[in-house]
Structures are given as structure tokens and as C-alpha cells.
Design a protein around this motif. Structure first.
Motif, PDB file in Angstrom:
ATOM      1  N   ARG A  46       0.848  -1.188   0.000  1.00 30.07           N
ATOM      2  CA  ARG A  46       0.000   0.000   0.000  1.00 30.07           C
ATOM      3  C   ARG A  46       0.886   1.242   0.000  1.00 30.07           C
TER       4      ARG A  46
ATOM      5  N   VAL B 290       0.636   5.872  -0.673  1.00 30.96           N
ATOM      6  CA  VAL B 290      -0.113   7.083  -1.004  1.00 30.96           C
ATOM      7  C   VAL B 290       0.814   7.957  -1.840  1.00 30.96           C
TER       8      VAL B 290
ATOM      9  N   ARG C 126      -4.622   6.877  -2.808  1.00 36.87           N
ATOM     10  CA  ARG C 126      -4.196   5.591  -2.289  1.00 36.87           C
ATOM     11  C   ARG C 126      -3.972   4.650  -3.461  1.00 36.87           C
TER      12      ARG C 126
ATOM     13  N   ASP D 141      -3.602   5.624   5.255  1.00 45.21           N
ATOM     14  CA  ASP D 141      -4.685   5.972   4.341  1.00 45.21           C
ATOM     15  C   ASP D 141      -5.370   7.280   4.709  1.00 45.21           C
TER      16      ASP D 141
END
Length: 359
Positions: free
Chosen positions: A8, A10, A23, A327
Motif C-alpha cells: 500500500r 499514497v 491511495r 490511508d
């Protein structure tokens, strides 16, 4: 390497407001020769995150141009200069003994390999940064802090804020017993400047706003000046003989107002323009008193090594204002832009989103 193939992150897709932070799931970067892969434990926010996202740095000859720290940004770009974590893999030519070590990454991209090299790029701007579960970095820029008593959150506050602060102090040649003016004192760099200047034995005059004065004094300032009042008059009252060094991240009108209050041979060090980049001052006050105006961008490798020595000893105690899961990076940047906090805001890449920040 035992790590997942996807992570993950950003990233910013262009210049703009918090809405350009997206994201994404992206490939875990593979460390190239001479690099390491770091599992990010914490990544701290800085004003440069806001200004890079906004394109607020301008360009030589065009101060209003949308630009990153040192020129155009290659989008999409994963932001985040300030990383503390653990080394999980190494590329060719790197000591495998680094695997498993707790580390802080020096985010600067330098113009050479020597101890006094100048930063010409920044992780999170000129290369992908730590708003992600993993990040790569040159092994020469990874510092082992396994034995530090500081938490990952505290360690993550150090690279840009404390690195910038120590660079300013070193370039300004601050000495024990000198009077130093610190502007923007409640921000990340400001708190770092207060703590580092106090540790050097200087007398600290800090400029802040009314609601933050107590916190700035608690950080170690000897005198706190209210920026809403006549700053020059407050400096004269607190330091009748003048100040030896100004450590300034505000600039703007402050330079013209307070530069004449430097003592003979005084140094005015500028590392930011929160109050505006268009500055005017009486140049006679500069040359007639052998004063210096010094630009200071971040730190050198030698400065960063000094900072890491302090971190290993626990010689500084960074202030963490709030933490957010990765997030909520846009929300965290909005909180940073409000400038109501004292200390640093930190993201946790491996934390699942909850109701909000903890601070």
C-alpha cells in the motif's frame, strides 16, 4: 526476499490540494545494487510535503511557477522524506548484516559523496519516499539506530526537521553563550532548533503565537516572543545587546524588521519562507556590521551523522503531536497545514484506519 510483492502507498498524481493524494497498491520496490529495502515503521510529515504537493517552490526566474523542491516532479510520486523502520533486504554489494537492523534514512540526494556534499534532491520529491509500507534507499544513507532509546515515531521526526535545524546551526556557527533568535518556533524545525540550540549552550529567544507560547517555553526557550506584537521591540527588551544568530524559517517582513538587531558579525540563517519569499532590508545594516545572510537547505552528510549520534544516545527528545494511519495521509496533511499543533505529525503505514488521529 520473503516480503510481499505488492504494498500500500499514497502518492501524488499532480500538483494541487489534498485531493491529489491517492491511495494505491504498487509493486514493492526491489533494492538495486548499493541499496537496501526498508520496512517503514513510521514516516513523519513536513512542510515540504505540502509545498511539493502544491508545487509552491517556484523556479529561478519564475517564482510563481509550479515546481517541486528542485524542479519538475515526475508523477506519480510517493511522498514522505522522513523514514524510520527496519532493513529487510539488501541489494548487490551491501553488507547483509544490515538486515534486521533498526534504521533511519537520510532523505537527501547529494551532489557528491564527501562529508560536506550539498543536498540537490529529496526522498519523496526527486525519488519515491515513505508514504508506503516499504521504501528503498542507498545503503550509504541508511543509519543504524538499533540501540537508540527513541521510538520509531520519534526517530521519524528527525531527518528533515532536526537535520534542517542542525544544518542551520552548523552553517550559522552558533556557539555556547550566544543569543539566538528562532522564528516559527512551534513547528517541527522550530522545536528542533530550540532543543539543539539549548544543547549547545545558547540563550534562545523564540517567536511563536499566543496559544503555543507555553509549549514553546516547555521545549526549552529562555524567552518567548509573541509574533502578534512588535517583534523588534520584544527582541530589544529581551536582548538589549542584540542577537548573535537568527535561525529563520519565516523570512518575509521579519528579516527587514530584525536584521538591524544583529550584533557585530552576526549571522542570519534562512531555511524557509513561511512569512513570504519577497524580502527587503537595509543593506547598510549588513555590510557596515560585517553581518551575513546565509541560505541553508537541509543538511550535509556530516551534519546528519552528528544527528544520528544524538539519536543513538537519546540526547534529544522529539515531540510527536499526532499520529495517523497511512490511508489518512490527506487528513494528516490538512492538519499540518492548519498549524495548530506543536511538534510533528507521523503516519503509520501498517496501521489500519480507525476513527481518527491520536495525539
Amino acid at each position: 526476499m520473503g516480503e510481499p510483492e505488492v504494498m500500500r502507498a499514497v502518492r501524488i498524481t499532480g500538483h494541487g490540494g489534498p485531493e491529489v493524494l491517492e491511495r494505491a497498491e504498487v509493486a514493492v520496490p526491489a533494492p538495486r545494487a548499493g541499496e537496501v529495502l526498508v520496512r517503514v515503521g513510521a514516516v513523519a510529515l513536513n512542510n515540504t510535503d505540502l509545498w511539493t504537493r502544491e508545487g509552491a517552490y517556484g523556479r529561478q526566474g519564475d517564482p510563481e511557477a509550479l515546481s517541486g523542491w528542485r524542479g519538475p516532479i515526475a508523477f506519480p510520486r510517493i511522498q514522505g522524506a522522513d523514514v524510520a523502520g527496519r532493513t529487510v533486504a539488501v541489494g548487490d554489494g551491501v553488507d547483509t548484516g544490515l538486515v534486521g537492523r533498526r534504521v533511519v534514512v537520510d532523505p537527501a540526494v547529494y551532489d557528491g559523496e564527501g562529508p560536506d556534499a550539498n543536498p540537490v534532491g529529496l526522498m519523496g520529491s526527486e525519488r519515491d519516499g515513505g508514504y508506503a509500507e516499504y521504501v528503498t534507499a542507498p545503503a550509504t544513507r541508511v543509519h543504524d539506530v538499533t540501540d537508540s532509546p527513541l521510538t520509531d515515531d520519534q526517530l521519524a521526526t528527525l531527518p528533515t526537521a532536526y537535520g534542517t535545524a542542525l544544518g542551520m546551526i552548523e552553517r550559522g556557527r552558533l556557539r555556547e553563550g550566544e543569543a539566538v533568535l528562532v522564528s516559527g518556533a512551534s513547528g517541527g524545525v522550530g522545536i528542533a532548533l530550540i532543543q539543539l540550540a539549548r544543547a549547545r549552550g545558547a540563550r534562545v529567544l523564540a517567536v511563536s503565537s499566543g496559544s503555543k507560547i507555553d509549549a514553546v517555553r516547555e521545549a526549552g526557550a529562555h524567552d518567548v516572543l509573541d509574533r502578534a506584537r512588535d517583534i523588534a521591540g520584544q527582541i530589544r527588551a529581551a536582548a538589549p545587546e542584540g542577537i548573535d544568530v537568527a535561525l529563520d524559517v519565516v523570512a518575509g517582513q521579519l528579516v527587514g524588521d530584525a536584521l538591524p538587531l544583529l550584533r557585530e558579525g552576526g549571522r542570519w540563517v534562512v531555511a524557509g519562507a513561511l512569512g513570504g519569499y519577497d524580502v527587503a532590508f537595509d543593506v547598510r545594516r549588513l555590510y557596515l556590521h560585517n553581518a551575513q545572510v546565509i541560505g541553508s537547505a537541509m543538511h550535509t552528510p556530516a551534519h546528519f551523522a552528528l544527528l544520528m549520534d544524538l539519536a543513538r544516545r537519546g540526547g534529544i527528545r522529539p515531540v510527536v503531536a499526532a499520529t495517523f494511519p497511512l490511508d489518512q495521509a490527506a487528513r494528516a496533511q490538512e492538519e499540518l497545514a492548519r498549524r495548530v499543533h506543536v511538534g510533528k505529525i507521523v503516519l503509520h503505514p501498517w496501521e489500519e484506519s480507525t476513527a481518527g488521529a491520536r495525539g
